[in-house]
Write a protein that holds these residues in place. Structure first.
Motif, PDB file in Angstrom:
ATOM      1  N   ARG A 198       1.062 -12.025  -3.602  1.00  0.00           N
ATOM      2  CA  ARG A 198       1.938 -12.635  -4.605  1.00  0.00           C
ATOM      3  C   ARG A 198       1.792 -14.153  -4.646  1.00  0.00           C
ATOM      4  O   ARG A 198       1.685 -14.745  -5.723  1.00  0.00           O
ATOM      5  N   GLN A 255      -1.429 -15.117  -6.400  1.00  0.00           N
ATOM      6  CA  GLN A 255      -1.351 -14.978  -7.852  1.00  0.00           C
ATOM      7  C   GLN A 255      -0.531 -16.115  -8.464  1.00  0.00           C
ATOM      8  O   GLN A 255      -0.924 -16.692  -9.491  1.00  0.00           O
ATOM      9  N   ARG A 272      -5.676 -13.819 -15.254  1.00  0.00           N
ATOM     10  CA  ARG A 272      -5.286 -12.418 -15.111  1.00  0.00           C
ATOM     11  C   ARG A 272      -5.878 -11.940 -13.789  1.00  0.00           C
ATOM     12  O   ARG A 272      -7.097 -11.868 -13.639  1.00  0.00           O
ATOM     13  N   LEU A 297      -0.199  -6.645  -9.505  1.00  0.00           N
ATOM     14  CA  LEU A 297       1.112  -6.782  -8.884  1.00  0.00           C
ATOM     15  C   LEU A 297       2.249  -6.521  -9.866  1.00  0.00           C
ATOM     16  O   LEU A 297       3.378  -6.274  -9.451  1.00  0.00           O
ATOM     17  N   ASP A 298       1.947  -6.591 -11.156  1.00  0.00           N
ATOM     18  CA  ASP A 298       3.005  -6.482 -12.164  1.00  0.00           C
ATOM     19  C   ASP A 298       2.700  -5.376 -13.167  1.00  0.00           C
ATOM     20  O   ASP A 298       2.741  -5.575 -14.375  1.00  0.00           O
ATOM     21  N   GLY A 299       2.396  -4.216 -12.656  1.00  0.00           N
ATOM     22  CA  GLY A 299       2.089  -3.103 -13.545  1.00  0.00           C
ATOM     23  C   GLY A 299       0.596  -2.917 -13.718  1.00  0.00           C
ATOM     24  O   GLY A 299      -0.197  -3.201 -12.816  1.00  0.00           O
ATOM     25  N   ASP A 321      -0.555   1.894  -8.276  1.00  0.00           N
ATOM     26  CA  ASP A 321       0.596   1.207  -8.869  1.00  0.00           C
ATOM     27  C   ASP A 321       1.198   0.176  -7.913  1.00  0.00           C
ATOM     28  O   ASP A 321       1.841  -0.774  -8.353  1.00  0.00           O
ATOM     29  N   HIS A 322       1.009   0.375  -6.596  1.00  0.00           N
ATOM     30  CA  HIS A 322       1.645  -0.500  -5.611  1.00  0.00           C
ATOM     31  C   HIS A 322       0.584  -1.077  -4.673  1.00  0.00           C
ATOM     32  O   HIS A 322       0.589  -0.800  -3.472  1.00  0.00           O
ATOM     33  N   ASP A 354       0.133  -4.078  -3.546  1.00  0.00           N
ATOM     34  CA  ASP A 354       0.625  -4.979  -2.501  1.00  0.00           C
ATOM     35  C   ASP A 354       1.124  -4.185  -1.301  1.00  0.00           C
ATOM     36  O   ASP A 354       0.868  -4.543  -0.146  1.00  0.00           O
TER      37      ASP A 354
END
Length: 308
Positions: free
Chosen positions: A107, A110, A122, A154-156, A179-180, A182
């Motif tokens: 995170r 990014q 992106r 990280l966001d979808g 999907d996850h 992280d």
């Protein structure tokens, strides 16, 4: 497709090989002797399980200039090396980037790229399921014939998924989109840290796992403690199976580690001390933040490792 692989170690070389074979226009960023090798010989990889050697020509650069533009940039580096390249990546005009490797702080990376770039960044994160080591002028690979990367945003959904699909359309390579990502990366960090922490001597040189029962049992229990730290942070263990194996089938894990301590394969999957040290610092912060007790990890650090 115009692609840059930023990093020419074992995993970067393997990825470059796959992308070249997939029909892409591949450039590799390397420096020093490694850059000279790539310019002279191309990407040379000895595939252990396939009993073959491949050679792939690539373009080579030593510096990523601000105006260099690529459809995709894969940054394939050790966790402790990422901070030094983030400003360079932020300055560059390319938009689509995949940060590949062990990562305890996706995170923040990014956020840095988004905050300091003059163009939209992106970013996706991934981990290449492979291993190997350098041997003179070539890389020794145990990655298998096809290869695979666990990857996600990280966001979808990954905003540039269609570009990724195009890059790997003709490559024998699987993108396992999660999907996850992280949570996956943090879950992966736990066994990597516990396994590698006991694999260095006082000179920070790689050594074989000792393999005595006391050490192995502390390692297994320390993995369980590591997963409990993540759970205390609200992070799900992905895949869930690895925590179940550690908690319900310790005998099986013990036998697997015992075999691992005997075979020379550890040389092909082991990490580097600097990266393990940086991962340990991240884990120590998590442990302090949650207040989770880790008695077995504490014993490992005290009696079997040189990590501080």
């Amino acid at each position: 497709m115009r692609i840059l692989v930023y990093g020419a170690g074992v995993l970067g070389s393997q990825l470059a090989h796959v992308l070249v074979r997939g029909g892409n226009d591949v450039t590799v960023l390397a420096r020093g002797k490694r850059a000279e090798e790539l310019e002279r010989d191309g990407v040379v990889i000895r595939h252990v399980f396939q009993c073959k050697t491949t050679v792939d020509p690539v373009r080579v650069i030593r510096i990523l200039e601000v105006d260099d533009t690529y459809d995709l940039i894969f940054v394939v580096m050790k966790y402790n090396d990422f901070p030094s390249v983030l400003p360079v990546l932020a300055d560059n005009q390319s938009s689509n980037m995949v940060i590949v490797g062990n990562n305890a702080d996706a995170r923040s990376m990014q956020i840095f790229l988004e905050k300091h770039s003059h163009v939209e960044k992106r970013v996706a994160f991934g981990f290449q399921v492979s291993g190997g080591r350098r041997q003179e002028d070539r890389m020794i690979s145990i990655g298998g014939a096809n290869g695979q990367m666990v990857i996600g945003g990280l966001d979808g959904e990954i905003a540039f998924k269609s570009i990724l699909d195009q890059a790997f359309e003709k490559a024998k390579y699987k993108l396992n989109v999660l999907d996850h990502i992280d949570a996956w990366l943090k879950s992966h960090l736990v066994p990597i840290l516990m396994l590698n922490a006991v694999s260095f001597n006082e000179k920070r040189e790689m050594i074989k796992l000792d393999g005595n029962k006391q050490q192995l049992m502390h390692m297994i229990e320390a993995m369980d403690e590591g997963f409990r730290v993540l759970e205390a942070m609200g992070i799900p263990i992905i895949p869930e199976l690895q925590a179940k194996l550690i908690r319900k089938h310790k005998r099986i894990i013990y036998l697997m580690l015992k075999i691992y301590s005997i075979l020379p394969i550890y040389k092909l999957v082991a990490g580097a001390f600097g990266e393990i040290e940086a991962l340990n610092h991240a884990f120590t912060d998590w442990k302090k933040a949650t207040g989770t007790p880790t008695p077995h990890w504490d014993v490992l650090k005290r009696d079997f490792t040189i990590l501080k």
